[in-house]
Design an enzyme around this catalytic site. Structure first.
Site, PDB file in Angstrom:
ATOM      1  CB  ALA A   1      25.736  61.977 134.302  1.00 49.77           C
TER       2      ALA A   1
ATOM      3  NE  ARG B   1      24.242  82.312 103.870  1.00 52.56           N
ATOM      4  CZ  ARG B   1      24.087  81.009 103.641  1.00 52.56           C
ATOM      5  NH1 ARG B   1      22.990  80.397 104.071  1.00 52.56           N
ATOM      6  NH2 ARG B   1      25.028  80.331 103.001  1.00 52.56           N
TER       7      ARG B   1
ATOM      8  CE  LYS C   1      17.150  72.299  96.093  1.00 49.02           C
ATOM      9  NZ  LYS C   1      18.075  73.333  96.617  1.00 49.02           N
TER      10      LYS C   1
ATOM     11  CG  HIS D   1      26.712  62.797 120.294  1.00 50.61           C
ATOM     12  ND1 HIS D   1      27.691  63.653 120.704  1.00 50.61           N
ATOM     13  CD2 HIS D   1      25.779  63.563 119.676  1.00 50.61           C
ATOM     14  CE1 HIS D   1      27.378  64.884 120.359  1.00 50.61           C
ATOM     15  NE2 HIS D   1      26.220  64.864 119.722  1.00 50.61           N
TER      16      HIS D   1
ATOM     17  CG  HIS E   1      30.503  65.669 116.469  1.00 51.39           C
ATOM     18  ND1 HIS E   1      30.671  64.515 117.197  1.00 51.39           N
ATOM     19  CD2 HIS E   1      30.265  66.654 117.386  1.00 51.39           C
ATOM     20  CE1 HIS E   1      30.543  64.795 118.486  1.00 51.39           C
ATOM     21  NE2 HIS E   1      30.310  66.079 118.620  1.00 51.39           N
TER      22      HIS E   1
ATOM     23  CB  ALA F   1      26.866  59.648 138.774  1.00 50.57           C
TER      24      ALA F   1
ATOM     25  CE  LYS G   1      32.816  66.216 120.828  1.00 46.72           C
ATOM     26  NZ  LYS G   1      32.967  67.654 120.980  1.00 46.72           N
TER      27      LYS G   1
ATOM     28  CB  SER H   1       9.478  64.302 106.134  1.00 41.72           C
ATOM     29  OG  SER H   1       9.978  65.305 105.285  1.00 41.72           O
TER      30      SER H   1
ATOM     31  CG  ASP I   1      25.160  69.902 131.931  1.00 41.74           C
ATOM     32  OD1 ASP I   1      24.198  70.187 132.662  1.00 41.74           O
ATOM     33  OD2 ASP I   1      25.245  70.270 130.748  1.00 41.74           O
TER      34      ASP I   1
END
Length: 612
Positions: A116, A574, A490, A284, A346, A111, A254, A510, A114
């Site tokens: 939490a 990049r 697009k 998440h 993820h 609890a 995880k 959007s 970080d």
């Protein structure tokens, strides 16, 4: 619906959102909503100026000013129109579910950590502020640190206002004092059956305080703790702190192991103590708005689903770019690397949602996870020739990965081989996707922070009588997970005006433009509520997890066994040039000339960050 949830079908929260949408969205600087009455108190209206004063006081550690601002929640002020329109518990059918008709205790292990303070408690505040938790609710923090309940409340009073939830929904702030009155704290070791027995005694005392002796008391344990103590904590809970007459569930985030062997040991250990339906393995990313929408987009639009195959799609690119480094997480990151950190979990989850076949239903018996497991079994082993690994170096005054002072001296040699960037290709051996490269790309210290899916379609047939020798740019469906959630296609149109030039534009959804003022909870808020409700398809199933490690463990063992240094790339670039060169070979084309329409920059205090 999992155990503890009613068989009565829930009302559609999307329809409830749409029905509740105001005719005109409030102005950007309009004050946030006053909190409705709770416990006979009418709470204060907070606006951005109030919020900034609160943040300034928190940053200066001026506890007296913080307390004074929050105490305004005890004053009265006329309510105004809510800034975020949220469905009610009744419209979502929560009030008829078994857990909501009983008592619920939510115990946060770790609890004071970080995770939490940044995610778990803010998500619980959100659920409380929107009346999704019944009045017979207990929120209890459990940790090794010796502190009192009052200490815990003071700690959260300083941390909650800084959270993303409060930055984005000012209307939650006035609920902080009442929420903190719900919070209890108990100190103890995670793997101690005796300490968990003390926790059980405290919970039972609090549960008995509610004037509801006939109601079942359910317990949900959220593991905001390191994975090496998962099994010890689970055993102590099983031995000493299970619910007496309701369900007990664990929400475990995880990493679920480091490789196939450790993941198997973890799952065998948890499986010996808790049933599969009692374990909620939380990724998440499955709670992000766009990820929750992928199935609706794919299977709710006949024109799109018919295009999603190797006859029409040239490539699929799933990427997570972060413009920050590993500062503060270097010790953890050195042991895991970019593949274990975000790709094996993820981004693989996103790939499954994009590529899987239509599930037969959404239920514990035949749900989305069956379709994901089927797809994972159709994935071929990864080809190392289609993997590019990199590591960022210092640039423009910002440190490189090896200069991260959170990396222990003993791990410095290991850190040299740890990738902070990876581009790899997944290939699916089924009739729909055979031959289509699924390019997974993730990196830290990159030029921008963004997570998105790009489905690039094949070239249009030449039409010289229409366009002469001009080649039509490729169509591309883009689903941006963060920031500024959006879905756009697009497509090619005639340029405005008299000239008949071919121009690439977009069909654009959007979220901020189309759905202003609609309540969009954080991923943690969604998934904690799903865990409480027992909605199993929002979590990772055991066989799904094992299959993912069956795919990634051989690759990781081979790459790490070779001890080859990752390709260096400058922080803010990049990534490795070799990754972009490989994209062209994979028929994933970047076509110059297209510019995404610019929007006004959002106030920095109200931006949603992808990771922290």
């Amino acid at each position: 619906m999992g155990s503890g949830a009613s068989s009565t079908p829930a009302k559609d929260p999307v329809a409830a959102d749409a029905a509740a949408t105001p005719a005109a969205a409030p102005a950007a600087d309009a004050p946030a909503a006053a909190a409705p009455e709770k416990g006979g108190k009418e709470l204060v209206v907070f606006d951005k100026a109030d919020y900034q004063k609160l943040l300034d006081a928190v940053e200066k550690e001026d506890k007296k000013v913080v307390a004074g601002i929050l105490s305004k929640a005890n004053t009265t002020k006329a309510p105004e129109a809510p800034k975020h329109v949220a469905p009610t518990a009744e419209s979502m059918g929560l009030d008829v579910e078994a857990w909501h008709q009983g008592k619920i205790s939510i115990i946060v292990l770790g609890a004071t950590g970080d995770l939490a303070k940044k995610e778990t408690f803010p998500a619980l505040l959100d659920l409380y502020a929107h009346d999704y938790l019944q009045k017979e609710c207990i929120i209890l923090g459990y940790g090794r640190k010796q502190m009192t309940t009052e200490d815990m409340r003071k700690h959260l009073a300083e941390e909650l206002p800084k959270s993303t939830v409060c930055r984005e929904m000012l209307e939650c702030i006035p609920f902080i004092p009442a929420f903190l009155e719900k919070v209890q704290y108990c100190a103890g070791k995670y793997d101690s059956a005796d300490d968990m027995a003390a926790l059980d005694k405290l919970l039972t005392t609090e549960e008995d305080k509610f004037d509801a002796p006939d109601k079942k008391a359910h317990r949900v344990f959220y593991f905001a703790i390191p994975p090496f103590v998962f099994l010890g904590a689970a055993k102590a809970i099983n031995d000493s702190a299970r619910a007496k007459n309701g369900f007990t569930r664990l929400i475990v985030e995880k990493p679920f192991g480091h490789d196939l062997k450790s993941a198997s040991e973890l799952q065998d250990g948890l499986g010996a103590l808790f049933k599969e339906e009692e374990i909620c393995r939380m990724d998440h990313f499955l709670g992000y708005e766009i990820c929750q929408n992928i199935l609706s987009i794919r299977f709710g639009n006949i024109w799109l689903n018919s295009l999603m195959n190797n006859h029409n799609v040239a490539s699929v690119r799933i990427s997570l770019k972060e413009n920050f480094g590993t500062e503060g997480r270097g010790g953890y990151f050195t042991k895991y690397g970019i593949i274990r950190d975000v790709i094996q979990n993820h981004l693989l989850q996103v790939l499954c949602l994009v590529a899987m076949e239509k599930p037969s239903s959404i239920s514990p018996e035949a749900d989305v996870r069956d379709a994901k497991v089927t797809l994972l079994k159709q994935m071929l082993p990864f080809d190392e020739k289609e993997v590019v690994l990199g590591q960022y170096t210092g640039a423009d005054g910002k440190p490189g990965y090896l200069e991260d002072d959170s990396i222990a001296e003993a791990d410095r040699e290991t850190a040299k081989y740890c990738p902070t960037f990876c581009q790899m290709v997944a290939r699916i051996d089924n009739d729909r996707w055979r031959g289509v490269p699924f390019i997974i790309r993730a990196g830290k210290g990159i030029d921008a922070s963004k997570c998105e899916v790009r489905i690039q379609f094949k070239n249009a047939d030449p039409a010289p009588k229409l366009f002469g020798d001009k080649k039509c740019p490729r169509n591309e469906l883009v689903m941006r997970v963060s920031p500024d959630e959006a879905i756009y296609m697009k497509m090619n149109v005639k340029s405005p005006g008299l000239a008949p030039n071919l121009l690439q534009s977009e069909m654009d959804l959007s979220y901020g433009d189309r759905y202003p003022g609609i309540y969009t909870p954080s991923a943690y808020t969604r998934l904690i509520l799903a865990g409480i409700r027992g909605i199993s398809d929002s979590f990772v199933r055991n066989d799904e997890l094992m299959r993912s490690w069956e795919l990634y463990s051989p690759l990781l063992e081979s790459l790490e066994g070779k001890k080859e240094l990752p390709i260096p790339y400058a922080r803010g670039s990049r990534g490795p040039l070799q990754a972009d060169e490989m994209l062209e070979k994979l028929d994933c084309i970047h076509e110059p000339g297209y510019v995404w329409r610019q929007r006004p920059q959002t106030d920095a205090n109200f931006n949603r960050l992808m990771t922290k």
